[in-house]
Motif scaffolding. Sequence first.
Motif, PDB file in Angstrom:
ATOM      1  N   GLY A  23       0.794  -1.231   0.000  1.00  0.00           N
ATOM      2  CA  GLY A  23       0.000   0.000   0.000  1.00  0.00           C
ATOM      3  C   GLY A  23       0.819   1.271   0.000  1.00  0.00           C
ATOM      4  N   SER A  24       0.201   2.313   0.535  1.00  0.00           N
ATOM      5  CA  SER A  24       0.799   3.646   0.490  1.00  0.00           C
ATOM      6  C   SER A  24       1.905   3.804   1.520  1.00  0.00           C
ATOM      7  N   GLY A  46      27.962  -6.320   4.001  1.00  0.00           N
ATOM      8  CA  GLY A  46      27.958  -7.249   2.876  1.00  0.00           C
ATOM      9  C   GLY A  46      26.608  -7.879   2.595  1.00  0.00           C
ATOM     10  N   MET A  47      25.538  -7.280   3.132  1.00  0.00           N
ATOM     11  CA  MET A  47      24.190  -7.798   2.860  1.00  0.00           C
ATOM     12  C   MET A  47      23.680  -7.242   1.534  1.00  0.00           C
ATOM     13  N   ARG A  48      22.704  -7.936   0.949  1.00  0.00           N
ATOM     14  CA  ARG A  48      22.005  -7.409  -0.220  1.00  0.00           C
ATOM     15  C   ARG A  48      20.513  -7.470   0.061  1.00  0.00           C
ATOM     16  N   PHE A  49      19.829  -6.355  -0.220  1.00  0.00           N
ATOM     17  CA  PHE A  49      18.398  -6.256   0.053  1.00  0.00           C
ATOM     18  C   PHE A  49      17.614  -6.032  -1.232  1.00  0.00           C
ATOM     19  N   LYS A  50      16.365  -6.476  -1.209  1.00  0.00           N
ATOM     20  CA  LYS A  50      15.395  -6.149  -2.253  1.00  0.00           C
ATOM     21  C   LYS A  50      14.078  -5.840  -1.555  1.00  0.00           C
ATOM     22  N   VAL A  51      13.592  -4.613  -1.715  1.00  0.00           N
ATOM     23  CA  VAL A  51      12.317  -4.200  -1.138  1.00  0.00           C
ATOM     24  C   VAL A  51      11.263  -4.301  -2.232  1.00  0.00           C
ATOM     25  N   THR A  52      10.270  -5.150  -2.026  1.00  0.00           N
ATOM     26  CA  THR A  52       9.173  -5.277  -2.975  1.00  0.00           C
ATOM     27  C   THR A  52       7.951  -4.610  -2.375  1.00  0.00           C
ATOM     28  N   THR A  53       7.398  -3.669  -3.122  1.00  0.00           N
ATOM     29  CA  THR A  53       6.218  -2.954  -2.653  1.00  0.00           C
ATOM     30  C   THR A  53       5.035  -3.298  -3.551  1.00  0.00           C
ATOM     31  N   PHE A  54       3.893  -3.518  -2.920  1.00  0.00           N
ATOM     32  CA  PHE A  54       2.672  -3.911  -3.621  1.00  0.00           C
ATOM     33  C   PHE A  54       1.662  -2.771  -3.559  1.00  0.00           C
ATOM     34  N   GLY A  55       1.016  -2.490  -4.685  1.00  0.00           N
ATOM     35  CA  GLY A  55       0.068  -1.390  -4.749  1.00  0.00           C
ATOM     36  C   GLY A  55       0.662  -0.228  -5.539  1.00  0.00           C
ATOM     37  N   GLN A  56       0.006   0.912  -5.446  1.00  0.00           N
ATOM     38  CA  GLN A  56       0.415   2.096  -6.204  1.00  0.00           C
ATOM     39  C   GLN A  56       0.888   3.181  -5.235  1.00  0.00           C
ATOM     40  N   GLU A  72      11.678  -2.744  -5.849  1.00  0.00           N
ATOM     41  CA  GLU A  72      10.913  -3.345  -6.938  1.00  0.00           C
ATOM     42  C   GLU A  72       9.443  -3.044  -6.691  1.00  0.00           C
ATOM     43  N   ASN A  73       8.785  -2.366  -7.632  1.00  0.00           N
ATOM     44  CA  ASN A  73       7.355  -2.073  -7.516  1.00  0.00           C
ATOM     45  C   ASN A  73       6.566  -3.158  -8.242  1.00  0.00           C
ATOM     46  N   ALA A  74       5.831  -3.969  -7.480  1.00  0.00           N
ATOM     47  CA  ALA A  74       5.075  -5.074  -8.070  1.00  0.00           C
ATOM     48  C   ALA A  74       3.713  -4.633  -8.593  1.00  0.00           C
ATOM     49  N   GLY A  75       3.258  -3.432  -8.220  1.00  0.00           N
ATOM     50  CA  GLY A  75       1.959  -2.947  -8.666  1.00  0.00           C
ATOM     51  C   GLY A  75       0.817  -3.622  -7.935  1.00  0.00           C
ATOM     52  N   ASP A  76      -0.362  -3.590  -8.559  1.00  0.00           N
ATOM     53  CA  ASP A  76      -1.556  -4.163  -7.943  1.00  0.00           C
ATOM     54  C   ASP A  76      -1.549  -5.676  -8.106  1.00  0.00           C
ATOM     55  N   VAL A  77      -1.624  -6.363  -6.990  1.00  0.00           N
ATOM     56  CA  VAL A  77      -1.587  -7.830  -6.947  1.00  0.00           C
ATOM     57  C   VAL A  77      -2.701  -8.280  -6.005  1.00  0.00           C
ATOM     58  N   PRO A  78      -3.443  -9.337  -6.351  1.00  0.00           N
ATOM     59  CA  PRO A  78      -4.498  -9.835  -5.440  1.00  0.00           C
ATOM     60  C   PRO A  78      -3.917 -10.152  -4.061  1.00  0.00           C
ATOM     61  N   GLU A  79      -4.715  -9.898  -3.025  1.00  0.00           N
ATOM     62  CA  GLU A  79      -4.185 -10.027  -1.667  1.00  0.00           C
ATOM     63  C   GLU A  79      -3.666 -11.425  -1.353  1.00  0.00           C
ATOM     64  N   ASN A  80      -4.342 -12.466  -1.828  1.00  0.00           N
ATOM     65  CA  ASN A  80      -3.863 -13.820  -1.515  1.00  0.00           C
ATOM     66  C   ASN A  80      -2.470 -14.059  -2.087  1.00  0.00           C
ATOM     67  N   VAL A  82      -0.289 -11.536  -2.654  1.00  0.00           N
ATOM     68  CA  VAL A  82       0.577 -10.676  -1.844  1.00  0.00           C
ATOM     69  C   VAL A  82       1.018 -11.409  -0.585  1.00  0.00           C
ATOM     70  N   VAL A  83       0.070 -12.050   0.089  1.00  0.00           N
ATOM     71  CA  VAL A  83       0.387 -12.778   1.325  1.00  0.00           C
ATOM     72  C   VAL A  83       1.429 -13.854   1.047  1.00  0.00           C
ATOM     73  N   LYS A  84       1.257 -14.606  -0.037  1.00  0.00           N
ATOM     74  CA  LYS A  84       2.230 -15.655  -0.384  1.00  0.00           C
ATOM     75  C   LYS A  84       3.617 -15.056  -0.619  1.00  0.00           C
ATOM     76  N   ARG A  85       3.654 -13.934  -1.302  1.00  0.00           N
ATOM     77  CA  ARG A  85       4.955 -13.324  -1.597  1.00  0.00           C
ATOM     78  C   ARG A  85       5.580 -12.700  -0.350  1.00  0.00           C
ATOM     79  N   LEU A  86       4.750 -12.145   0.525  1.00  0.00           N
ATOM     80  CA  LEU A  86       5.284 -11.603   1.776  1.00  0.00           C
ATOM     81  C   LEU A  86       5.853 -12.713   2.655  1.00  0.00           C
ATOM     82  N   GLN A  87       5.282 -13.900   2.570  1.00  0.00           N
ATOM     83  CA  GLN A  87       5.775 -15.020   3.371  1.00  0.00           C
ATOM     84  C   GLN A  87       7.183 -15.438   2.968  1.00  0.00           C
ATOM     85  N   ARG A  88       7.638 -14.979   1.805  1.00  0.00           N
ATOM     86  CA  ARG A  88       9.007 -15.263   1.373  1.00  0.00           C
ATOM     87  C   ARG A  88       9.976 -14.156   1.785  1.00  0.00           C
ATOM     88  N   CYS A  89       9.452 -13.153   2.482  1.00  0.00           N
ATOM     89  CA  CYS A  89      10.292 -12.035   2.927  1.00  0.00           C
ATOM     90  C   CYS A  89      10.867 -12.307   4.313  1.00  0.00           C
TER      91      CYS A  89
END
Length: 197
Positions: A23-24, A46-56, A72-80, A82-89
């Motif tokens: 979200g915002s 020596g860490m590497r990060f990737k921030v994925t944001t969902f929504g606009q 990385e801006n993933a844009g609008d993604v169905p919530e279910n 989003v939850v799966k992808r957040l679980q990999r964070c």
Amino acid sequence: IDHFAVSTTKLDAEPVIHVGHVGSAYSAEEVRAFLAALRSLENTDGMRFKVTTFGQSPVFKVAAVDFPGLVENAGDVPENEVVKRLQRCSFVYSMYSFNRRHRVFRETSLPTKMSTYLMAAKPILAHCPEGSSIIGMITQFNLGACVTSLGQDELVDGIRRVLQFNLEVAQVEIAIEHFCGRRNISYLEGCFGLNDA
């Protein structure tokens, strides 16, 4: 850091630590400070990060340009999904503006993204001033770490803490029931006088 939250590529064997945001983003200054802290950790630890944001989120769209390779801006993604992808964070990020004009808002509301974060059951990094409602939620149910400063050292310390944080599923379940379950519905019904109908 759990093994689901870290990925590698054949070209670069250095693990990538994934961070999620939904979200915002309410203010650019806080997001820039957070991303600068991640970049600092990349340079020092020596860490590497990737921030994925969902929504606009306009703030994160600008941040993707200002912090190349980090956002990385993933844009609008169905919530279910989003939850799966957040679980990999490794963790998820939530912030409130430090601007004094936003004090009432940050002290009296909770971001709707919190229900999504609870479903994902990942540690939450709350980045907001003292007195913010998010801090009460995080500390009451032991859901992550809080940073109440825009300072680089404090943010770096908070990121390190949330990366080491051990989130207990039982605590998440209690928080879900408290904020999203029948207790919360009954509370809202009482606030609106629906129990008297």
